[in-house]
Design an enzyme around this catalytic site. Structure first.
Site, PDB file in Angstrom:
ATOM      1  N   HIS A 166       0.847  -1.197   0.000  1.00 43.37           N
ATOM      2  CA  HIS A 166       0.000   0.000   0.000  1.00 43.37           C
ATOM      3  C   HIS A 166       0.881   1.245   0.000  1.00 43.37           C
ATOM      4  CE1 HIS A 166      -2.806   3.099   1.301  1.00 43.37           C
ATOM      5  NE2 HIS A 166      -2.087   3.275   2.401  1.00 43.37           N
ATOM      6  N   ASP A 202       7.552  22.807 -25.103  1.00 40.91           N
ATOM      7  CA  ASP A 202       7.470  21.421 -24.624  1.00 40.91           C
ATOM      8  C   ASP A 202       8.507  21.277 -23.528  1.00 40.91           C
ATOM      9  OD1 ASP A 202       7.373  18.518 -24.403  1.00 40.91           O
ATOM     10  OD2 ASP A 202       6.383  18.553 -26.358  1.00 40.91           O
ATOM     11  N   TRP A 235       7.476  -0.520   3.968  1.00 43.88           N
ATOM     12  CA  TRP A 235       8.040   0.180   2.802  1.00 43.88           C
ATOM     13  C   TRP A 235       9.440   0.685   3.110  1.00 43.88           C
ATOM     14  CZ3 TRP A 235       9.391   5.361   1.574  1.00 43.88           C
ATOM     15  CH2 TRP A 235       9.242   6.272   2.613  1.00 43.88           C
ATOM     16  N   SER A 254      13.291   6.280 -13.322  1.00 44.13           N
ATOM     17  CA  SER A 254      12.232   7.095 -13.900  1.00 44.13           C
ATOM     18  C   SER A 254      12.166   8.456 -13.223  1.00 44.13           C
ATOM     19  CB  SER A 254      10.904   6.358 -13.750  1.00 44.13           C
ATOM     20  OG  SER A 254       9.835   7.247 -13.917  1.00 44.13           O
ATOM     21  N   SER A 255      12.235   8.466 -11.891  1.00 43.13           N
ATOM     22  CA  SER A 255      12.147   9.740 -11.173  1.00 43.13           C
ATOM     23  C   SER A 255      13.316  10.646 -11.494  1.00 43.13           C
ATOM     24  CB  SER A 255      12.155   9.494  -9.659  1.00 43.13           C
ATOM     25  OG  SER A 255      10.992   8.856  -9.272  1.00 43.13           O
ATOM     26  N   HIS A 295      13.573  11.232   4.315  1.00 42.04           N
ATOM     27  CA  HIS A 295      12.971  12.484   4.750  1.00 42.04           C
ATOM     28  C   HIS A 295      12.802  13.482   3.619  1.00 42.04           C
ATOM     29  CE1 HIS A 295      10.770  14.576   7.681  1.00 42.04           C
ATOM     30  NE2 HIS A 295      11.239  15.654   7.105  1.00 42.04           N
ATOM     31  N   GLU A 327      12.359  12.677   0.696  1.00 42.45           N
ATOM     32  CA  GLU A 327      11.261  12.074  -0.075  1.00 42.45           C
ATOM     33  C   GLU A 327       9.898  12.559   0.432  1.00 42.45           C
ATOM     34  OE1 GLU A 327      10.957  10.108  -2.698  1.00 42.45           O
ATOM     35  OE2 GLU A 327       8.824   9.629  -2.465  1.00 42.45           O
ATOM     36  N   TYR A 362       9.233  15.403   1.614  1.00 42.11           N
ATOM     37  CA  TYR A 362       8.997  16.750   1.084  1.00 42.11           C
ATOM     38  C   TYR A 362       8.811  16.735  -0.420  1.00 42.11           C
ATOM     39  CZ  TYR A 362       9.869  18.164   5.787  1.00 42.11           C
ATOM     40  OH  TYR A 362       9.778  18.296   7.134  1.00 42.11           O
ATOM     41  N   SER A 414      -0.665  27.279  -3.766  1.00 46.33           N
ATOM     42  CA  SER A 414      -0.291  28.681  -3.969  1.00 46.33           C
ATOM     43  C   SER A 414      -0.780  29.239  -5.302  1.00 46.33           C
ATOM     44  CB  SER A 414       1.232  28.842  -3.888  1.00 46.33           C
ATOM     45  OG  SER A 414       1.705  28.331  -2.666  1.00 46.33           O
ATOM     46  N   HIS A 432      15.271  11.866  12.965  1.00 47.89           N
ATOM     47  CA  HIS A 432      14.090  11.954  13.820  1.00 47.89           C
ATOM     48  C   HIS A 432      13.121  10.789  13.571  1.00 47.89           C
ATOM     49  CE1 HIS A 432      11.882  14.773  10.765  1.00 47.89           C
ATOM     50  NE2 HIS A 432      11.567  13.541  10.534  1.00 47.89           N
ATOM     51  N   HIS A 433      13.394  10.007  12.531  1.00 50.51           N
ATOM     52  CA  HIS A 433      12.615   8.781  12.326  1.00 50.51           C
ATOM     53  C   HIS A 433      13.172   7.644  13.164  1.00 50.51           C
ATOM     54  CE1 HIS A 433      10.442  10.354   8.773  1.00 50.51           C
ATOM     55  NE2 HIS A 433      11.535  11.062   8.606  1.00 50.51           N
ATOM     56  N   THR A 448       7.329  26.205   7.426  1.00 48.61           N
ATOM     57  CA  THR A 448       6.009  25.643   7.098  1.00 48.61           C
ATOM     58  C   THR A 448       4.917  26.572   7.615  1.00 48.61           C
ATOM     59  OG1 THR A 448       7.067  23.521   7.487  1.00 48.61           O
ATOM     60  CG2 THR A 448       4.713  23.498   7.068  1.00 48.61           C
ATOM     61  N   LYS A 494       4.354  29.465   5.350  1.00 51.83           N
ATOM     62  CA  LYS A 494       3.519  29.155   4.189  1.00 51.83           C
ATOM     63  C   LYS A 494       2.036  29.257   4.538  1.00 51.83           C
ATOM     64  CE  LYS A 494       6.306  26.653   1.068  1.00 51.83           C
ATOM     65  NZ  LYS A 494       5.808  27.389  -0.066  1.00 51.83           N
ATOM     66  N   ARG A 530       1.675   0.459  15.246  1.00 55.48           N
ATOM     67  CA  ARG A 530       1.290   0.379  13.838  1.00 55.48           C
ATOM     68  C   ARG A 530       1.657  -0.997  13.287  1.00 55.48           C
ATOM     69  NH1 ARG A 530       5.891   3.971  10.743  1.00 55.48           N
ATOM     70  NH2 ARG A 530       4.670   3.387   8.940  1.00 55.48           N
TER      71      ARG A 530
END
Lengths: 399, 525
Positions: free
Chosen positions: B77, B106, B142, B169-170, B253, B255, B257, B268, B302-303, B328, B331, B450
């Protein structure tokens, strides 16, 4: 504005409702305050930051709600043209920064205290296994495994016939066969490591969570103030039965703890002086007697089988299943397996050495008698019928 | 390829639809469309997996799936939603909108663009195929932490290669976006005149180029540990399981963002349009985005507050993480200041944008709570964390994607979508998404870890609520597909301007946007 105020009042009332429901303690919806000084400061930090967020939220969402209400085109307003203000930008950069600094100070203080495990009075080594815990009282030569309560373990199986009892099991998935017993009022240091994958030993009421990592020894500590039973869980995904390895800590007064220790050591001697490795608590006096009274006799097979079944269900069934059918693709079956129905020496070697690159780790730490019993059970139970008996001497010879 | 010969009238129609057209297209609009449809399909596949999870968690006890399949579902998932749905959806938006927003004909590298899309179905196909292999799909989460992930069967190799392909690809997509933005802006379109969506994508693309190779390295080490006897992460061989976590989160991390910065860009664009007022604090929005991107590189641990770091490390990562709240916050304040004294209307894109601001901020608040290390040690790996990141990703990133779809659908299809159904879609989604994720805060705080398939009765009520919310939210999305299909097929003709408060080059071209736009660069004042 009065409408806004009404809305806010309503929101606050709803919120108070939640908080009240929580204080009723019917279903806990918040972090427990816990029973240690650290857990109380952690709870304090949690509630402080929560209320800071609530206040900021009310301000920010309040302004936004007012704007949505007042500055809508349907009210015939003309849009303003401002789009910049250095002063405002400075303010809303600096103010949050200051709030954070104020929050950081107590947080750092608590963290420093949490990490200070010096001057402990008792050390317990906790080893994570798939899927149980092993507790080793390093100063007292007492060690045992702690796994999920057998009744709960039966009820939690897919399509279990006892699944209907789950609602009546108050401590469902939160109870174990052997509890970790610690004295109250003493600084107990926990050393965490793992034998296979990463686990995490979590007891919310003690504000303790630490990863058990193979090759690492992590430390944390607790000084529990109130006697009681505190329940927790493995918090780090550790494979199939991650959800089924609870932690139960029983905090007792020092005298009771001392008596418990004596009892544990006594039980140990009766069982033959080895480390109380596998679930000694169910290994009752009769079992110990059986073991000593009829060593390696022919009619010993039934006793071996019975003992082997207990060990199998506690140690092996997590992967290989109670039926011995395994889980296709993940864990091989014991029933009909080439190893369990083949040469005795090969079977013993596999248990002692494990299988490299798989979840099957070495079980050489188990006493010879236990390995002998469980192998005998695997060869003659679970649908297998090899007919031979594995003795402790066989295992000792293979070591 | 025919699409590259742009020697035609700007207003000519796209070539007739055929397999060849879609397979070989180098047109940014075609590829954008492909990316968006692909992401939508993956959103449903990943969503179906989430529903299996919520089905099993509806009641205590195991009713439907084996725990090992449950673990495959939680793992897949996440992978499908992150790499198959959210990321490709934002790349699709970038493909469609970046050239039109900067006045370019293009993307800078059209053939590579074709490749970077067509790798995706192959990569995801490879990933999904593991579910049908004997050892099943990946089940270690994951985050792929060793040693657990190394216990998987041989399908592990397919999983690793699919991560490699998605990464390739990315990276190709990102290089293309950077090259386009830096080289193909219309004359007069200086960097600080670019729409904020373009800015956020420029920064996101740099993040991707920086961190995807790190992920590729980490998973390659997993691959050799599993199949070639190395011991990078195996303590028994002198390796270090925690090293993997440091490497993974150095990717992971940023990722996070990568998944949210383009969303900031979308919001925006939308809020000023419907507030009929210029974006407040444009420059500070750009700086805030850049600060968040910078901070994302120094907060990874922090993870991992429970892995046993030295006190100094824990303090550093706590302080750096708290800092993220500042840009943040800027924003969110700027968005509200944009609304302030505007003349707002509340069409569907605006509703989703406002929903984003509120619910993303709720996710931000729980993020701030998670920054407080002593408390984080309790929140960590509990449902509180699940609630947190789903608030920032579902009513955050995914709401911004839905807002973007409604906002630009008239430009893409030439038809207005059904406004009434759009409003229904918003309100149903919003009710259900909160029913789904809000109760998770409570069970997490009360001690529910979890990634568990079964739980004690004390968590039953909240989990039942969440499951009801999940099914409601999931089925509501069928309405979304219906609205899109309806708008593609027909509907009220859209004007070129579409929204009366909209500002930007994409609104100067006809609706639907012709196959080739800005063959001659526009004049940017």
């Amino acid at each position: 504005m009065s409408k806004l105020r009404q809305a806010l009042a309503l929101f606050a009332a709803g919120f108070a409702g939640i908080v009240n429901a929580e204080s009723l303690d019917a279903v806990p919806l918040n972090m427990p305050v816990g029973v240690t000084e650290i857990s109380r400061s952690v709870y304090g930090l949690h509630m402080t930051i929560f209320w800071v967020c609530v206040v900021i939220g009310i301000l920010v969402f309040g302004v936004m709600a007012y704007s949505i209400f007042a500055h809508r085109k349907s009210r015939g307003v003309t849009p303003a043209t401002f789009h910049e203000s250095h002063t405002v930008e400075m303010i809303w950069t600096a103010v949050p920064f200051l709030i954070l600094v104020v929050l950081a100070v107590p947080a750092a203080k608590t963290l420093v205290a949490m990490e200070d495990s010096s001057d402990s009075e008792l050390t317990i080594k906790i080893t994570g296994y798939q899927w149980k815990w092993h507790y080793d009282y390093l100063d007292h030569d007492v060690a045992f495994f702690s796994s999920l309560n057998a009744e709960h373990n039966a009820a939690r199986q897919l399509n279990s016939p006892t699944a209907g009892d789950i609602p009546s099991m108050e401590t469902y998935l939160k109870d174990v066969d052997n509890e970790l017993v610690i004295p109250v009022g003493k600084k107990v240091r926990f050393l965490h490591t793992s034998d296979d994958v990463i686990h995490s030993w979590w007891v919310p009421a003690l504000a303790l969570k630490k990863d058990a990592i193979p090759g690492y020894i992590n430390t944390n500590w607790a000084k529990v103030e109130e006697p009681g039973v505190y329940r927790g869980k493995c918090a780090e995904l550790c494979g199939r039965d991650h959800g089924f390895m609870p932690v139960v800590v029983r905090a007792v007064p020092q005298e009771e703890f001392d008596a418990w220790l004596v009892e544990q050591k006594g039980g140990n001697v009766a069982a033959g002086g080895t480390d109380t490795a596998v679930d000694e608590a169910p290994a009752t006096a009769e079992e110990a007697v059986v073991e000593e009274a009829a060593p390696a006799a022919a009619d010993d097979k039934d006793a071996l089988m019975a003992k082997g079944q207990t060990i199998y269900n506690n140690v092996c069934a997590g992967c290989h299943q109670v039926t011995g059918a395994g889980l296709p693709g993940a864990f091989p079956a014991i029933t009909g397996s080439a190893v369990a129905t083949g040469d005795k020496a090969g079977h013993i070697a596999l248990i002692l050495n494990g299988v490299a690159g798989s979840a099957m780790s070495s079980y050489a730490w188990m006493p010879d008698e236990d390995i002998a019993a469980v192998l005998t059970y695997q060869r003659n139970g679970l649908g297998n019928s090899v007919g031979d008996v594995v003795t402790a001497a066989d295992v000792a010879a293979a070591r | 390829m025919s699409a590259v010969d742009t020697h035609h009238d700007e207003h000519h129609a796209p070539p007739a639809s055929s397999i060849k057209r879609w397979l070989f297209t180098t047109n940014h609009k075609d590829l954008g469309t492909l990316y968006l449809w692909f992401a939508l399909i993956m959103f449903f596949i990943g969503g179906a997996m989430a529903l299996i999870i919520r089905l099993e968690l509806f009641q205590p006890g195991l009713q439907f799936v084996d725990p090992s399949f449950f673990n495959q579902m939680t793992t897949m998932h996440a992978l499908i939603m992150i790499f198959g749905a959210v990321m490709p959806a934002f790349v699709g938006l970038a493909n469609w909108m970046v050239p039109m927003m900067i006045g370019a004909p293009d993307m800078a590298l059209p053939r590579m663009n074709n490749w970077s899309f067509w790798i995706m179905p192959a990569a995801i196909g490879l990933l999904l195929s593991t579910l049908f292999m004997e050892s099943g799909g990946p089940a270690g989460g994951w985050t792929m932490y060793p040693p657990l992930v190394l216990q998987g069967g041989d399908s592990f190799a397919f999983f690793i290669f699919s991560v490699h392909f998605m990464g390739i690809s990315s990276i190709m997509g990102s290089i293309n976006i950077v090259a386009t933005i830096l080289n193909m802006r219309a004359p007069g379109m200086t960097l600080l005149k670019m729409p904020l969506f373009v800015w956020t994508w420029l920064i996101t693309a740099f993040l991707l180029i920086a961190v995807i190779p790190v992920l590729a390295g980490a998973v390659t080490m997993l691959l050799t540990d599993r199949f070639f006897g190395t011991s990078f992460f195996n303590a028994a061989g002198g390796g270090d399981p925690v090293l993997y976590q440091h490497i993974f989160w150095f990717f992971g991390h940023p990722e996070v963002y990568i998944l949210i910065l383009p969303a900031f860009g979308v919001i925006s664009e939308i809020i000023p349009t419907f507030a009929r007022k210029r974006l407040f604090g444009y420059a500070s929005m750009v700086y805030a985005t850049a600060s968040i991107a910078f901070l994302s590189f120094i907060v990874w641990a922090h993870h991992m507050f429970t892995v046993g770091m030295p006190l100094a490390g824990e303090l550093f990562f706590m302080f750096s993480t708290m800092m993220i709240a500042v840009p943040t916050g800027v924003k969110v304040f700027n968005w509200i200041a944009t609304m302030w004294r505007g003349a707002m209307t509340f069409e569907t894109p605006m509703l989703f944008a406002l929903g984003f601001v509120v619910m993303f901020t709720i996710g931000g608040f729980s993020g701030l709570m998670l920054a407080i290390t002593p408390a984080d040690i309790q929140y960590h790996d509990s449902y509180f964390v699940v609630a947190h990141f789903h608030y920032v990703l579902v009513p955050g990133a995914i709401y911004s994607l839905m807002a973007a779809a409604y906002y630009w659908l008239p430009k893409w299809t030439g038809h207005m979508y059904d406004e009434k159904l759009g409003q229904w879609h918003f309100w149903l989604s919003t009710i259900f998404v909160n029913l789904l994720f809000f109760p998770m805060h409570f069970v997490g705080l009360a001690g529910m870890p979890r990634r568990i398939p079964d739980y004690n009765l004390q968590f039953a009520d909240m989990n039942a609520l969440a499951s009801v919310g999940a099914f409601g939210f999931g089925f509501t999305q069928i309405l979304f597909v219906y609205i899109i299909v309806k708008a593609v097929r027909g509907g009220e003709k859209a004007t070129d301007q579409v929204w009366d408060g909209a500002d930007g080059l994409e609104w100067t071209v006809p609706s639907p946007a012709p196959y080739h736009t800005f063959d001659t660069p526009p004049d940017v004042k």
